[in-house]
Motif scaffolding. Structure first.
Motif, PDB file in Angstrom:
ATOM      1  N   SER A  26       1.100   6.288  -7.080  1.00 11.73           N
ATOM      2  CA  SER A  26       0.026   7.097  -7.459  1.00 11.73           C
ATOM      3  C   SER A  26       1.000   8.547  -7.075  1.00 11.73           C
ATOM      4  N   ALA A  27       2.201   8.632  -6.965  1.00 12.64           N
ATOM      5  CA  ALA A  27       2.566  10.033  -6.848  1.00 12.64           C
ATOM      6  C   ALA A  27       2.406  11.026  -7.679  1.00 12.64           C
ATOM      7  N   THR A  28       1.939  10.691  -8.956  1.00  8.63           N
ATOM      8  CA  THR A  28       1.656  11.879 -10.045  1.00  8.63           C
ATOM      9  C   THR A  28       0.219  11.825 -10.670  1.00  8.63           C
ATOM     10  N   ARG A  76       0.839  -1.143   0.162  1.00 12.58           N
ATOM     11  CA  ARG A  76      -0.005  -0.109   0.112  1.00 12.58           C
ATOM     12  C   ARG A  76       0.866   1.290  -0.183  1.00 12.58           C
ATOM     13  N   VAL A  77       2.026   1.245   0.666  1.00  7.46           N
ATOM     14  CA  VAL A  77       2.762   2.424   1.178  1.00  7.46           C
ATOM     15  C   VAL A  77       3.418   2.618  -0.555  1.00  7.46           C
ATOM     16  N   LEU A  78       4.026   1.512  -1.215  1.00  6.24           N
ATOM     17  CA  LEU A  78       4.669   1.643  -2.322  1.00  6.24           C
ATOM     18  C   LEU A  78       3.751   1.993  -3.490  1.00  6.24           C
ATOM     19  N   GLY A 118      -2.440  12.488  -5.539  1.00  3.96           N
ATOM     20  CA  GLY A 118      -1.230  12.076  -5.079  1.00  3.96           C
ATOM     21  C   GLY A 118      -1.416  10.926  -3.945  1.00  3.96           C
ATOM     22  N   PRO A 119      -0.342  10.710  -3.185  1.00  3.34           N
ATOM     23  CA  PRO A 119      -0.386   9.637  -2.364  1.00  3.34           C
ATOM     24  C   PRO A 119      -1.490   9.743  -1.288  1.00  3.34           C
ATOM     25  N   VAL A 120      -1.841  11.020  -0.674  1.00  2.00           N
ATOM     26  CA  VAL A 120      -2.845  11.340   0.295  1.00  2.00           C
ATOM     27  C   VAL A 120      -4.333  10.769  -0.140  1.00  2.00           C
TER      28      VAL A 120
END
Length: 319
Positions: A83-85, A75-77, A89-91
């Motif tokens: 999902s960074a872009t 999930r963190v990865l 984003g990650p949130v």
């Protein structure tokens, strides 16, 4: 409905929680291996059947803890790399309670909790010799927690991507689940400790000076207190709307550590014992005594044993 409070965001909390969970998981692996080896060695040395409920509970907890930490890592990865872009984003990704990986980790946590509850309920059944007046209320609470867990998991799966974990439709299920498992563990711990104390009082006349079942009470109360304290803190954080609840939630391996801690403690301290109180049913006022000079101290063991077709109980904990 509880709303998110505090300055700590879910992205920061997720990184801290995976760090804490990884440390605890490493500790769990060490204790799991140690307790399993001791259980096997004790079984071979005493030529008794291995404590299967304890072994099964430890193995199941290990599997579930592995699934939980693996899903948290995935999930963190996904959040910080894949999902960074993406929009939000990650949130945004970490807030999706309906994501398959979130449902998986929640399922592993729920089953971990239920296995822990079932194990302590089994111990309660043994210690009280199956007394329905004692066991039935806790069993009803346990069955209710299974239904509530299923309802909570369905709530996660059916939630929309924008629904936070604090919405009312989820809060009712989550609070009910934590409350039921807290009651199950707290009540069972007190009842088991009380029963062992009664056995201690009734068997003082046949035990040597210095022999005591009180160390067993200490282990049970300590383990139950850790479990209950974690649940209380977790419930408090959730009701306050703090994402910090994920740190404790993802450290759910703590509950597995409690089970293994009991297995490790019972196995390691019971192994070198000498004088056994083995002939009384739980609650009896007198007990027979057998001595084996190859072992140094006293064991009071509440494991089930057969005698003339009637099921009796040795005291499942030890001194």
């Amino acid at each position: 409905m509880a709303k998110h409070t505090g300055s700590i965001g879910i992205d920061t909390v997720s990184l801290v929680s995976i760090f804490v969970e990884s440390i605890l998981y490493g500790l769990f692996i060490v204790l799991f291996i140690a307790s399993t080896v001791i259980l096997l060695q004790k079984s071979r040395a005493s030529r008794d059947a291995i404590n299967r409920p304890m072994l099964i509970a430890s193995v199941v907890m290990f599997i579930l803890a592995t699934i939980h930490v693996g899903s948290d890592l995935r999930r963190v990865l996904d959040a910080f790399i894949n999902s960074a872009t993406t929009p939000g984003g990650p949130v945004a990704f970490l807030n999706e309670v309906n994501a398959p990986i979130y449902v998986l980790k929640s399922t592993a946590y729920a089953i971990q909790t239920l296995v822990g509850d079932a194990f302590i309920l089994y111990r309660l059944h043994l210690v009280w010799n199956g007394d329905k007046r004692i066991v039935a209320p806790i069993l009803i609470c346990f069955i209710a927690s299974i239904g509530v867990a299923i309802g909570a998991l369905q709530g996660f799966a059916r939630a929309s991507p924008d629904d936070p974990v604090f919405i009312d439709s989820l809060q009712h299920w989550i609070v009910s689940f934590f409350s039921l498992t807290l009651f199950t563990n707290f009540s069972s711990t007190l009842l088991i400790a009380f029963r062992i104390w009664l056995v201690h009082r009734r068997s003082r006349g046949i035990m040597r000076s210095g022999d005591s079942v009180l160390p067993a009470m200490v282990i049970i109360i300590e383990s139950g207190s850790i479990y209950s304290a974690c649940l209380i803190i977790l419930l408090s954080l959730y009701l306050s709307g703090s994402f910090a609840q994920y740190i404790l939630l993802d450290a759910g391996v703590v509950f597995s550590l409690v089970i293994v801690r009991v297995a490790l403690g019972i196995s390691s301290e019971a192994a070198p014992s000498r004088t056994k109180l083995t002939t009384f049913a739980a609650g009896a006022r007198q007990a027979g005594r057998t001595t084996d000079n190859s072992e140094p101290d006293t064991v009071v063991n509440l494991a089930p044993m057969k005698d003339g077709g009637k099921s009796k109980y040795k005291v499942d904990d030890y001194v």
